[in-house]
Design a protein around this motif. Structure first.
Motif, mmCIF file in Angstrom:
data_model
loop_
_atom_site.group_PDB
_atom_site.id
_atom_site.type_symbol
_atom_site.label_atom_id
_atom_site.label_comp_id
_atom_site.label_asym_id
_atom_site.label_seq_id
_atom_site.Cartn_x
_atom_site.Cartn_y
_atom_site.Cartn_z
ATOM 1 N N GLY A 161 3.511 -14.348 -3.291
ATOM 2 C CA GLY A 161 3.688 -12.981 -3.796
ATOM 3 C C GLY A 161 3.417 -11.911 -2.771
ATOM 4 N N CYS A 162 3.944 -12.112 -1.574
ATOM 5 C CA CYS A 162 3.912 -11.088 -0.518
ATOM 6 C C CYS A 162 5.339 -10.975 -0.020
ATOM 7 C CB CYS A 162 2.965 -11.474 0.605
ATOM 8 S SG CYS A 162 3.143 -10.499 2.132
ATOM 9 N N PRO A 163 6.106 -9.979 -0.485
ATOM 10 C CA PRO A 163 5.745 -8.902 -1.417
ATOM 11 C C PRO A 163 5.522 -9.424 -2.846
ATOM 12 C CG PRO A 163 7.857 -8.463 -0.287
ATOM 13 C CD PRO A 163 7.477 -9.866 0.003
ATOM 14 N N ALA A 166 -3.589 -8.012 -6.261
ATOM 15 C CA ALA A 166 -3.961 -7.643 -4.889
ATOM 16 C C ALA A 166 -2.817 -7.861 -3.912
ATOM 17 C CB ALA A 166 -5.160 -8.480 -4.461
ATOM 18 N N CYS A 167 -3.026 -7.364 -2.715
ATOM 19 C CA CYS A 167 -2.175 -7.700 -1.561
ATOM 20 C C CYS A 167 -2.896 -8.821 -0.830
ATOM 21 C CB CYS A 167 -2.045 -6.469 -0.666
ATOM 22 S SG CYS A 167 -1.670 -6.839 1.056
ATOM 23 N N SER A 168 -2.256 -9.984 -0.730
ATOM 24 C CA SER A 168 -2.950 -11.137 -0.141
ATOM 25 C C SER A 168 -3.336 -10.889 1.309
ATOM 26 C CB SER A 168 -2.066 -12.383 -0.248
ATOM 27 O OG SER A 168 -0.745 -12.087 0.134
ATOM 28 N N ASN A 210 6.776 -15.368 4.733
ATOM 29 C CA ASN A 210 6.839 -15.279 6.183
ATOM 30 C C ASN A 210 6.277 -13.951 6.671
ATOM 31 O OD1 ASN A 210 7.342 -16.304 8.672
ATOM 32 N ND2 ASN A 210 9.527 -16.627 8.356
ATOM 33 N N LYS A 211 6.045 -13.032 5.754
ATOM 34 C CA LYS A 211 5.367 -11.790 6.120
ATOM 35 C C LYS A 211 3.872 -12.064 6.241
ATOM 36 C CE LYS A 211 4.785 -6.934 4.916
ATOM 37 N NZ LYS A 211 5.374 -5.748 4.322
ATOM 38 N N LEU A 212 3.319 -12.727 5.240
ATOM 39 C CA LEU A 212 1.888 -13.045 5.298
ATOM 40 C C LEU A 212 1.604 -13.936 6.514
ATOM 41 C CD1 LEU A 212 -0.819 -12.664 3.856
ATOM 42 C CD2 LEU A 212 -0.389 -14.804 2.649
ATOM 43 N N THR A 243 1.565 -1.333 -6.270
ATOM 44 C CA THR A 243 2.332 -2.560 -6.010
ATOM 45 C C THR A 243 3.254 -2.331 -4.825
ATOM 46 O OG1 THR A 243 3.946 -4.128 -6.898
ATOM 47 C CG2 THR A 243 4.133 -1.859 -7.688
ATOM 48 N N CYS A 244 3.661 -3.419 -4.176
ATOM 49 C CA CYS A 244 4.677 -3.293 -3.125
ATOM 50 C C CYS A 244 6.027 -3.737 -3.650
ATOM 51 C CB CYS A 244 4.270 -4.087 -1.894
ATOM 52 S SG CYS A 244 3.744 -5.765 -2.282
ATOM 53 N N ASN A 245 6.192 -3.709 -4.971
ATOM 54 C CA ASN A 245 7.482 -4.007 -5.596
ATOM 55 C C ASN A 245 7.702 -2.981 -6.714
ATOM 56 O OD1 ASN A 245 9.824 -5.241 -6.429
ATOM 57 N ND2 ASN A 245 8.976 -7.316 -6.389
#
Ligand code: F3S
Length: 440
Positions: A323-325, A387-389, A408-410, A134-136
């Motif tokens: 959900g990114c992160p 997943a990571c989108s 805003n990251k995606l 995970t990125c969290n």
């Protein structure tokens, strides 16, 4: 062969011995790499890593990931990280949730064809467990939550900035591969954000807005404006209260992740909120700090500046990633409640735009255990994924498709269009642009 006497970085006797092969030839190579990295970073010495790592590359993509051959050499030499580590989300193999085209699925299978072996090797090298992707990772359901002051060598930008800012742990934003090697030797260059001086603020950012800005827009404005250094942010406590709390921690997590997306900033101090700012106040500012003011106009300008990168700019959105992160449990509940409310207000049962919400495996399990909230979200038509989108776009086959997001990251990494949460809710339910003019 490195001659320690020729280096600027000072080594202990143990480090020199390891460099010369006292722990075997493979460890000597790993140590050489970490020492040369420290030399390149102009570090005066190495610091001991004191807590688990979090690494940025969970996929086996050649040219980006650590090469399989290198991982095999490390495992064959019996090496592993000093502490069990967590890792960014797995490649997007959960096709049943992501609803991809056959071509996309085939491309993903091809891109990540070495994934099974990569996963095996990562576990042998110290990957903590199946829930570690995970990125969290600092959510309680995941549990990689370093104590204040702990020296780390993390790499994922969204995580490094959180560890530094919210947890007051100490890490530089390391690159992929060197993150793993540093955590194997248990050493990282003593420089940058590991040091007291490197953690002092280089600029003061005054927030002069009427209300709390969207974290993703504020992050982009701050990152684009300062690009590097350590900001000391003033004015957020008017909206977020004092100290780190359950009702502001997700905002701060997203703010940090987006600042790190738009810049090389890996630590933020927020007046009256983050631990080091609470402790030292404006004494954190360096003597030569600069000052910036952030206004509502700048935030609006940021939103309206985003180009529409869809192949058909007038198309209706077909898919949404949230959900990114990765989201926290609180954020999953927020989406369940607010989607439910928005649907009820429109007398509608299901959302119109296919939506995938991403979170850590443990967070998703905890959410699923709350049957009422879980049913609200699933019944509204949402899919959930670990997943990571962003990796869904890596095949290139999604590029230009009418996909939307609240991240805003995606948006920065792909052709997805960005909507702030409140606007996004309307778009998901109606299937139409909410009247916003940004992105055209
Ligand atoms: Fe996480 Fe992937 Fe976004 S790792 S921060 S979901 S780009």
């Amino acid at each position: 062969m490195i001659i320690p006497e020729n280096l600027n970085v000072a080594l202990t006797q143990d480090e020199e011995d390891s460099l010369r092969g006292s722990q075997g030839p493979v460890m000597a190579k790993v140590m050489q790499t970490v020492v040369l990295y420290a030399e390149a970073m102009s570090a005066e010495r190495l610091a001991d890593i004191e807590g688990p790592g979090h690494f940025v590359i969970p996929w086996s993509s050649p040219g980006i990931a650590p090469p399989i051959e290198m991982l095999e050499d490390l495992v064959a030499a019996g090496l592993k990280t000093k502490f069990p580590f967590t890792l960014d989300p797995r490649p997007p193999f959960d096709f049943e949730n992501l609803n991809l085209s056959i071509e996309e699925e085939e491309a993903i299978n091809e891109m990540y064809k070495d994934q099974t072996r990569y996963d095996e090797l990562m576990f042998q090298l110290g990957l903590r467990d199946e829930d570690a992707y995970t990125c969290n990772p600092y959510q309680p359901e995941v549990g990689n939550i370093p104590q204040p002051g702990t020296v780390l060598a993390w790499s994922e930008s969204a995580c490094a900035v959180y560890a530094n800012s919210i947890l007051a742990a100490r890490t530089n934003r390391n690159g992929a591969i060197i993150d793993l090697l540093s955590n194997i030797v248990g050493k990282t260059p003593f420089t940058g954000l590991i040091t007291d001086q490197g953690r002092r603020a280089t600029c003061l950012l005054e927030l002069d807005t009427e209300q709390l800005p969207n974290a993703h827009l504020l992050g982009a404005v701050i990152g684009s404006k300062i690009q590097t250094g350590v900001p000391y942010i003033v004015g957020l406590d008017r909206f977020l209260g004092s100290g780190i709390r359950a009702d502001n921690i997700d905002y701060l997590q997203e703010l940090g992740a987006i600042i790190a997306t738009y810049s090389a900033v890996d630590l933020i101090h927020v007046e009256n909120i983050t631990p080091e700012a609470m402790q030292h106040n404006r004494q954190l500012l360096r003597e030569d700090y600069s000052t910036y003011v952030i206004t509502d106009e700048q935030l609006d300008h940021q939103l309206f500046s985003y180009p529409n990168l869809w192949s058909d700019s007038e198309a209706k959105p077909i898919k949404c990633f949230i959900g990114c992160p990765h989201l926290s449990l609180r954020e999953l509940h927020w989406w369940a409640d607010n989607l439910h409310k928005t649907l009820r207000a429109k007398n509608q049962e299901k959302i119109t735009v296919e939506t995938i919400i991403c979170a850590a495996p443990g967070v998703l399990r905890a959410f699923e255990a709350d049957r009422e909230s879980y049913s609200k979200l699933i019944d509204s038509g949402v899919h959930m994924s670990q997943a990571c989108s962003e990796t869904v776009f890596e095949t290139g086959l999604c590029t230009g498709k009418p996909i939307i997001t609240n991240s805003n990251k995606l948006r920065a990494y792909t052709t997805a269009r960005f909507y702030p949460d409140d606007e996004l809710l309307e778009v998901l339910v109606s299937g139409e642009d909410a009247g916003g003019e940004h992105g055209h």
